[in-house]
Design an enzyme around this catalytic site. Structure first.
Site, PDB file in Angstrom:
ATOM      1  N   TYR A 229       0.862  -1.187   0.000  1.00 60.43           N
ATOM      2  CA  TYR A 229       0.000   0.000   0.000  1.00 60.43           C
ATOM      3  C   TYR A 229       0.894   1.231   0.000  1.00 60.43           C
ATOM      4  O   TYR A 229       1.810   1.331   0.821  1.00 60.43           O
ATOM      5  CB  TYR A 229      -0.895  -0.008   1.243  1.00 60.43           C
ATOM      6  CG  TYR A 229      -1.796   1.206   1.358  1.00 60.43           C
ATOM      7  CD1 TYR A 229      -2.897   1.366   0.517  1.00 60.43           C
ATOM      8  CD2 TYR A 229      -1.546   2.192   2.306  1.00 60.43           C
ATOM      9  CE1 TYR A 229      -3.725   2.471   0.628  1.00 60.43           C
ATOM     10  CE2 TYR A 229      -2.372   3.299   2.426  1.00 60.43           C
ATOM     11  CZ  TYR A 229      -3.460   3.432   1.582  1.00 60.43           C
ATOM     12  OH  TYR A 229      -4.281   4.531   1.686  1.00 60.43           O
TER      13      TYR A 229
ATOM     14  N   ASP B 238       9.310   2.629  -0.275  1.00 56.44           N
ATOM     15  CA  ASP B 238       8.291   3.351   0.494  1.00 56.44           C
ATOM     16  C   ASP B 238       8.562   3.026   1.961  1.00 56.44           C
ATOM     17  O   ASP B 238       8.234   1.934   2.438  1.00 56.44           O
ATOM     18  CB  ASP B 238       6.906   2.869   0.057  1.00 56.44           C
ATOM     19  CG  ASP B 238       5.783   3.512   0.867  1.00 56.44           C
ATOM     20  OD1 ASP B 238       6.059   4.003   1.980  1.00 56.44           O
ATOM     21  OD2 ASP B 238       4.633   3.496   0.399  1.00 56.44           O
TER      22      ASP B 238
ATOM     23  N   LYS C  63       4.219  10.225   7.944  1.00 52.23           N
ATOM     24  CA  LYS C  63       3.862  10.757   9.267  1.00 52.23           C
ATOM     25  C   LYS C  63       4.933  10.724  10.359  1.00 52.23           C
ATOM     26  O   LYS C  63       4.997  11.624  11.187  1.00 52.23           O
ATOM     27  CB  LYS C  63       2.612  10.028   9.754  1.00 52.23           C
ATOM     28  CG  LYS C  63       2.637   8.517   9.500  1.00 52.23           C
ATOM     29  CD  LYS C  63       1.231   7.967   9.250  1.00 52.23           C
ATOM     30  CE  LYS C  63       1.299   6.630   8.530  1.00 52.23           C
ATOM     31  NZ  LYS C  63       0.188   6.411   7.640  1.00 52.23           N
TER      32      LYS C  63
END
Ligand code: HOZ
Length: 454
Positions: free
Chosen positions: A149, A244, A272
């Site tokens: 994802y 990622d 984040k």
């Protein structure tokens, strides 16, 4: 173990109201608790290893805002840096010294990071990184892995993990066939599937993107030689390798998964955790690649809130704390190690009991450092299809039992569990005690009624 069912009346009231004004009553699907067949708890505040809901219930928090609360909630250094920054104004849309300080910290994390661009989220980082890769190589196609994802930009909502799986479809409506056509899908831990895609698309693949440790189908580990293999294939084929590291960055090590596995990607993406939980992201990598980004080069990417002074203040405080205190990683990994090995032991006992009673109700634990997942399947989980064998209804039963007893886990099977520096023996012992109790009850092999993927 006696259990007093907590009161969720206020959360329930707030959810009813939220449903009138927001789709599904939330601003991000997984937090709706739909995948575990119940209403969400509404969170009021968090401190250290705990979060508290609007009904006054207290939970040991293993979500940690999906990773950024690596130091626990309300870290005093992060909080005071943020409060100090607020005094100077909230947003300027102009260059600041703090952005360079943040860029220096990020580039100090790993040798692959020669230059970075700050953005507002992991989604934005990844979407921009792909544009840069296409601009740099002049090629159109990308390879991603089933179940990885990478946020919610169109090109990456193809065979994706996280909330899409809890919604029972790995693809999203609204993504055009032509966008999806440029995204090729390989199997995680299968170098053959990667080689076949390169073979069938000679000179057309700009980049291969992956979570080096997928954490959005639950946590799945790269097998020996897999990451080295994708690095080699990308080099041979002239494609860029994009890591990622939204989940793994600054978590598996200060230098992320690339430090742990000693692989040098061309571009890395962060989210984040670099804003200590405030909306933050960054992408960075090779200087020649990053110099393609405007205003240095022809690949356009911009944002008023990029490098926002509050976000950079919080991010600098968290990242410098981590850099100055490498013992944090040791502590988290020791506590997480105790948690995951304790869970594995409990589960093995339960698996043996179930097998001898003829019940098909296995469970496995995957973990690395401070992240991990329980999969409710008897099979080893090493990729997308093996993860999907998990019985989501049994996960829902486990989730509910833990929540009702004061432990907040990811409200969906296909997510990770995060341990922070604020978790101590006390929280881990309590969690193991509850897990032991759950797995010795009938609920451990029986699906929670009326719950599961929706
Ligand atoms: N997509 C996130 C988990 N991988 C959940 C985001 C949220 O609900 O905050």
């Amino acid at each position: 173990m006696t259990m007093i069912k907590p009161n969720f009346a206020r959360s329930s009231e707030l959810f009813a109201e939220a449903l009138r004004f927001m789709p599904g009553g939330v601003n991000s699907p997984v937090r709706s608790f739909k995948a575990v067949g119940r209403e969400p708890v509404f969170i009021k505040r968090a401190d250290g290893a705990y979060i508290f809901d609007e009904d006054g219930n207290k939970y040991i928090d293993y979500v940690g805002s999906w990773g950024p609360a690596i130091l626990g909630h309300n870290n005093p250094r992060v909080k005071s840096a943020l409060l100090a920054a607020i005094e100077n104004g909230l947003s300027f849309g102009a260059a600041t010294e703090a952005e360079t300080a943040m860029a220096k910290l990020l580039t100090s994390a790993a040798p692959s990071l020669e230059m970075v661009r700050l953005v507002n989220s992991g989604t934005e980082a990844v979407m921009s990184a792909l544009r840069v890769a296409r601009g740099f190589t002049g090629r159109e196609k990308i390879i991603k892995f089933a179940g990885c994802y990478h946020g919610h930009s169109d090109a990456l909502l193809v065979k994706a993990g996280s909330g899409l799986l809890s919604g029972a479809s790995p693809d999203s409506a609204g993504v055009t066939a032509s966008t999806a056509a440029d995204t090729l899908i390989a199997g995680f831990n299968s170098l053959d599937s990667v080689a076949a895609l390169f073979e069938g698309n000679k000179g057309r693949i700009a980049a291969l993107i992956l979570e080096p440790v997928p954490a959005n189908i639950g946590v799945v580990l790269p097998e020996k030689g897999f990451l080295e293999g994708v690095r080699d294939i990308c080099d041979k084929e002239g494609a860029l390798l994009i890591f990622d590291e939204v989940i793994t960055g600054f978590r598996l090590a200060f230098g992320g998964a690339q430090e742990l596995f000693n692989i040098k990607p061309d571009i890395s993406c962060f989210g984040k955790i670099i804003g200590a939980g405030l909306p933050a992201g960054a992408y960075g990598g090779r200087r020649d690649v990053m110099e393609m980004v405007a205003p240095s080069g022809p690949v356009y990417q911009a944002g008023t809130l990029s490098g926002n002074p509050l976000v950079t203040a919080a991010g600098i405080a968290q990242l410098s704390f981590l850099r100055e205190h490498p013992e944090v990683y040791k502590h988290i990994e020791t506590e997480a190690g105790r948690l995951f090995s304790g869970l594995a032991e409990i589960i093995q006992k339960s698996n043996r009991r179930n097998a001898s009673a003829g019940k098909d109700a296995g469970c496995v634990v995957n973990s690395i450092g401070s992240i991990g997942s329980l999969f409710f399947t008897g099979e080893k989980v090493r990729d997308f299809s093996s993860a999907l064998k998990s019985d989501t209804k049994r996960y829902a039963g486990y989730f509910s039992y833990m929540l009702d007893n004061g432990v907040y886990l990811a409200p969906a099977q296909f997510e990770a569990l995060f341990v922070s520096d604020s978790h101590t023996g006390r929280e881990i012992d309590r969690t193991l005690e509850l897990a032991e109790d759950f797995f010795s009850r009938p609920e451990s092999w029986r699906a929670a009624a009326g719950t599961g993927a929706v």
